[in-house]
Design an enzyme around this catalytic site. Structure first.
Site, short mmCIF file in Angstrom:
data_model
loop_
_atom_site.label_atom_id
_atom_site.label_comp_id
_atom_site.label_asym_id
_atom_site.label_seq_id
_atom_site.Cartn_x
_atom_site.Cartn_y
_atom_site.Cartn_z
N CYS A 114 -9.64 -8.89 1.31
CA CYS A 114 -9.62 -10.31 1.64
C CYS A 114 -10.57 -10.62 2.78
O CYS A 114 -11.13 -11.70 2.84
CB CYS A 114 -8.22 -10.74 2.03
SG CYS A 114 -7.08 -10.48 0.70
N GLN A 155 0.82 -1.22 0.00
CA GLN A 155 0.00 0.00 0.00
C GLN A 155 0.85 1.27 0.00
O GLN A 155 0.34 2.34 -0.31
CB GLN A 155 -0.94 0.01 1.22
CG GLN A 155 -1.94 -1.13 1.25
CD GLN A 155 -3.02 -1.03 0.16
OE1 GLN A 155 -3.16 0.02 -0.50
NE2 GLN A 155 -3.77 -2.09 -0.03
C1 LIG Z 1 -1.27 -4.88 2.33
C2 LIG Z 1 -1.54 -5.99 1.37
N1 LIG Z 1 -0.72 -7.04 1.30
C3 LIG Z 1 -0.91 -8.05 0.45
C4 LIG Z 1 -1.99 -8.05 -0.41
C5 LIG Z 1 -2.17 -9.21 -1.37
O1 LIG Z 1 -1.81 -8.81 -2.66
P1 LIG Z 1 -2.11 -9.70 -3.96
O2 LIG Z 1 -3.54 -9.48 -4.28
O3 LIG Z 1 -1.19 -9.18 -5.01
O4 LIG Z 1 -1.79 -11.11 -3.61
C6 LIG Z 1 -2.89 -6.98 -0.38
C7 LIG Z 1 -4.09 -6.96 -1.26
O5 LIG Z 1 -5.21 -6.88 -0.78
C8 LIG Z 1 -2.66 -5.92 0.53
O6 LIG Z 1 -3.48 -4.87 0.61
#
Ligand SMILES: Cc1ncc(COP(=O)(O)O)c(C=O)c1O
Length: 395
Positions: free
Chosen positions: A338, A184
């Site tokens: 998520c 982020q």
């Molecule tokens: C802080 C953070 N880390 C990891 C992820 C995971 O990323 P990716 O969708 O590329 O696996 C996200 C996505 O929601 C996120 O906001």
């Protein structure tokens, strides 16, 4: 798609979940698709052309991140990058203690869970009421058997920025490896990996107007990592599988375009938009901030997160508010992408010390470079309508 009932075009305020593909990334990918469709491991000319395009993308990405190209390993996104960092580093170490913060993304807690099943002690560092790790507690826990630390640089749900420089210095002094999830932060801040006291850094393209399905792990040269997938020897033996060349090109182009926008003052523009919207939103009855106040200078610049209560002080469900806001033509989120699929209270809000009902009342508005001040004028009114609709059915 269920269309909003509002008359104007829907407004996208969910940049923390994902961002629309930028024109620079799209153009670069269209061009790469023409010349780099082959397998970069093939020894014929088509393969060599794809390999060259991939290495150029790696160099371009590295330049934007103040890193050397050898430190960049492409992968499918931040979830994979985090798993490669934590499981890959732990594989070469005797089981010890892994410290993570209490406000990590589920990708980190899942990888930490795997390590716990392999005999690692996983300890969640408490955070203060704004979501910041307390440095004294971290310093006290860095003694053996701590061998690995993973701290989320910018928290997606409540916007907290951790003091990464200080955290890294403490880890370096203790000789403990530090991984950070910079997903982020990367869309809003120039990163200089070489000078950062961090050993492993995870990124993903889709939060910065690049394509979905590609990310990277940056690895300092002294770090020993074991691959987590078997098969090919791609990405210098660390990540088996045919490389997503065109996606890597889009990632590098998006990041370079972003750096240019930052140099042209995009950060200041975004901060102004965010601060103006935040003060209007906080004037609405029943709405209060979660995470740090912008004046504390430790909040992601595009991020607004609030808790919402009805006229009797009862928390309203963030998920209901998101649906009502969409009827008003505003795309928002009730937390991290998520976790918003489930109905449980947010673990991040619980970690701030909120009770379960309040920890279901989170709402997040996250902005991006596609927005102008005029676009945001209708947001406070839309939120007031959404709150009224939730109150009417809760009464
Ligand atoms: C802080 C953070 N880390 C990891 C992820 C995971 O990323 P990716 O969708 O590329 O696996 C996200 C996505 O929601 C996120 O906001």
């Amino acid at each position: 798609m269920q269309l909003p009932t509002a008359s104007q075009a829907p407004l996208y305020l969910d940049a923390c979940a994902t961002t629309p593909l930028g024109s620079e990334a799209r153009a670069a990918m269209e061009q790469a698709q023409e010349v780099a469709w082959a397998n970069p491991s093939s020894l014929h000319g088509f393969g060599l052309a794809a390999a060259e395009v991939l290495e150029r993308a790696r160099m371009q990405l590295a330049r934007s991140l103040g890193a050397s190209p050898e430190t960049v390993r492409f992968c499918s996104g931040a979830t994979e990058s985090v798993h490669l960092a934590l499981l890959g580093a732990a594989a070469g170490l005797p089981p010890g203690r892994l410290l993570i913060s209490a406000v990590e993304h589920p990708a980190v807690t899942a990888a930490a869970g795997q390590l716990a099943r392999r005999g690692w002690q996983v300890e969640r560092l408490p955070v203060d009421s704004c979501g910041r790790v307390e440095l004294e507690i971290l310093a006290a826990r860095l003694a053996p058997p701590t061998r690995l630390v993973s701290i989320l640089w910018g928290q997606s749900e409540i916007g907290t920025l951790q003091p990464l420089q200080a955290i890294g210095q403490l880890c370096q002094a203790a000789g403990v490896l530090l991984h950070t999830d910079a997903v982020q932060v990367a869309p809003h801040q120039a990163i200089s990996f070489e000078s950062l006291p961090v050993d492993l850094l995870s990124l993903t393209a889709h939060k910065l107007q690049g394509p979905r399905g590609v990310g990277a792990l940056l690895v300092k040269p002294h770090v020993q990592l074991e691959p987590q997938l078997g098969g090919g020897s791609q990405e210098r033996g660390l990540r088996a599988g045919t490389e997503p060349v065109v996606l890597a090109v889009g990632f590098a182009a998006a990041l370079e375009a972003l750096q240019q926008r930052l140099q042209q003052g995009e950060l200041e523009r975004l901060l102004q938009l965010r601060n103006a919207l935040l003060s209007q939103v906080l004037e609405l009855p029943g709405v209060r901030l979660s995470g740090p106040h912008p004046a504390e200078q430790c909040r992601l610049p595009h991020h607004i997160s609030v808790l919402v209560q009805d006229q009797h002080g009862r928390p309203l469900a963030g998920r209901r508010l998101v649906r009502e806001l969409w009827r008003q033509g505003v795309a928002a989120s009730s937390g991290s992408a998520c976790s918003s699929g489930g109905s449980a209270a947010s673990p991040v809000l619980l970690a701030l010390g909120l009770d379960r009902a309040m920890a279901c009342s989170g709402l997040r508005l996250s902005l991006g470079p596609w927005l102008e001040a005029g676009d945001l004028q209708r947001v406070p009114g839309a939120l007031a309508e959404a709150i009224a609709a939730c109150q009417a059915t809760a009464a």
